[in-house]
Scaffold this motif. Sequence first.
Motif, short mmCIF file in Angstrom:
data_model
loop_
_atom_site.label_atom_id
_atom_site.label_comp_id
_atom_site.label_asym_id
_atom_site.label_seq_id
_atom_site.Cartn_x
_atom_site.Cartn_y
_atom_site.Cartn_z
N ILE A 47 69.77 -8.72 -70.10
CA ILE A 47 70.75 -8.24 -68.97
C ILE A 47 71.71 -7.29 -69.52
O ILE A 47 71.68 -6.14 -68.93
N LEU A 48 72.72 -7.89 -70.45
CA LEU A 48 73.84 -7.04 -70.91
C LEU A 48 73.44 -5.89 -71.38
O LEU A 48 73.79 -4.65 -71.16
N LEU A 49 72.54 -6.03 -72.57
CA LEU A 49 72.27 -4.69 -73.34
C LEU A 49 71.41 -3.64 -72.65
O LEU A 49 71.77 -2.50 -72.63
N PRO A 50 70.57 -3.94 -71.93
CA PRO A 50 69.88 -3.11 -70.90
C PRO A 50 70.71 -2.25 -69.96
O PRO A 50 70.85 -1.20 -69.98
N ALA A 51 71.32 -3.18 -69.12
CA ALA A 51 72.37 -2.64 -68.24
C ALA A 51 73.58 -1.72 -68.80
O ALA A 51 73.94 -0.61 -68.19
N ALA A 52 74.02 -2.13 -70.02
CA ALA A 52 74.91 -1.35 -70.73
C ALA A 52 74.61 -0.31 -71.59
O ALA A 52 75.31 0.38 -72.19
N LEU A 53 73.12 0.00 -71.34
CA LEU A 53 72.52 1.10 -72.30
C LEU A 53 73.17 2.55 -72.12
O LEU A 53 73.43 2.96 -73.38
N PRO A 54 73.70 3.15 -71.27
CA PRO A 54 74.30 4.41 -71.15
C PRO A 54 75.59 4.45 -71.99
O PRO A 54 75.87 5.22 -72.94
N GLY A 55 76.30 3.26 -71.65
CA GLY A 55 77.62 3.50 -72.61
C GLY A 55 77.47 3.08 -73.86
O GLY A 55 78.02 3.74 -74.84
N TYR A 56 76.35 2.03 -74.25
CA TYR A 56 76.19 1.79 -75.76
C TYR A 56 75.75 3.26 -76.50
O TYR A 56 75.87 3.24 -77.62
N ILE A 102 78.92 -3.01 -66.00
CA ILE A 102 77.71 -3.61 -65.21
C ILE A 102 78.35 -4.31 -64.04
O ILE A 102 79.27 -4.83 -64.06
N PRO A 103 77.57 -4.17 -63.02
CA PRO A 103 77.85 -5.06 -61.81
C PRO A 103 77.88 -6.40 -61.96
O PRO A 103 77.01 -6.84 -62.54
N PRO A 104 78.85 -7.18 -61.71
CA PRO A 104 79.15 -8.53 -61.66
C PRO A 104 77.85 -9.42 -61.29
O PRO A 104 77.64 -10.33 -61.92
N ILE A 105 77.04 -8.83 -60.38
CA ILE A 105 76.05 -9.65 -59.90
C ILE A 105 75.05 -9.65 -60.78
O ILE A 105 74.10 -10.83 -60.75
N LEU A 106 74.57 -8.72 -61.84
CA LEU A 106 73.64 -8.97 -62.88
C LEU A 106 73.71 -10.47 -63.69
O LEU A 106 72.80 -10.75 -63.80
N PRO A 107 74.74 -10.32 -64.32
CA PRO A 107 74.98 -11.52 -65.09
C PRO A 107 75.01 -12.76 -64.35
O PRO A 107 74.47 -14.03 -64.74
N ARG A 108 75.69 -12.79 -63.00
CA ARG A 108 75.27 -13.98 -62.39
C ARG A 108 73.91 -14.29 -61.95
O ARG A 108 73.44 -15.64 -61.86
N VAL A 109 73.03 -13.50 -61.65
CA VAL A 109 71.69 -13.60 -61.56
C VAL A 109 71.06 -14.17 -62.62
O VAL A 109 70.16 -15.44 -62.55
#
Length: 292
Positions: free
Chosen positions: A200-209, A178-185
Amino acid sequence: MPQPDLVDESVAAVEAGLDALDTPAQRRTRSWRRVVAVAAPPVIAVVLLLVVWQALWAAAFWPEYQLPAPAAVWAVITENVQNGQAFEVLWNSVHRAVLGFAAGVLIGTPLGLVVAKVRVIRAAIGPLLSGLQSLPSVAWVPAAVLWFGVTPSTVYFVVLMGSVPSIANGLVAGIDQIPPILPRVGTVLGASRLASARHILLPAALPGYLAGLKQGWAFSWRSLMAAEIIAVSPQLGKGLGAFLEAGRDLSDMPTVIAAIFLILLVGIGIELLVFRPLERSVLRARGLSGAF
């Protein structure tokens, strides 16, 4: 000096061009052509496999008890479908695998989140999860039999040990990308840890998940087969693994190959009916539908 209307039209044209670049190109094809394009390759592969199998059987390179004819295997499948045994063994195995996999998702998802975001826990159990993922699931069966006896608890324990490490590691890998900017936002907008993980984390990490879920299901199915082959008991009923083992005990190769075919059929069916549509929707949401 350019007219305001011309400037607005130019800006609109530029925006439309940028949107067109971002939008993946989709070619419309007729529905029957799509069906043929999807169905033809596997059908041709199966036909070729049957032709080669029939040719090898006719050449009699191996005795009948080692390589039966395709018709003999089909007769076993037809007989078990007619007497209802095929549906019984399929139900016993599939519902155990689904329940065990669902429990693995409930355990592996929060475990993956914690391992990915808490450095101390990652340093402590991260290597252990990787080691458990590479450990053959069949290794857990003797220990589970000694702990729980030949009971359904043994089967579900082996399935969990096969699925949880893969699901957790898949989520960890997805979060790491995940790009670090997303959790910071999310932090700037006031999101709590739970809200950040959910939105944020689960949707952004969905391909790997999703890749971890696919691997977790594959390991669950393999673990279940290993447990059913070794731990045979009337209390467990007869699943696909027990059906396969019964064919081996009787030196009945058509039954063995029929059991392998049913096991393979379940794996392909879950891939095509569950994971393939999920993967398509995730890739399309990210403008990667060209992969399919």
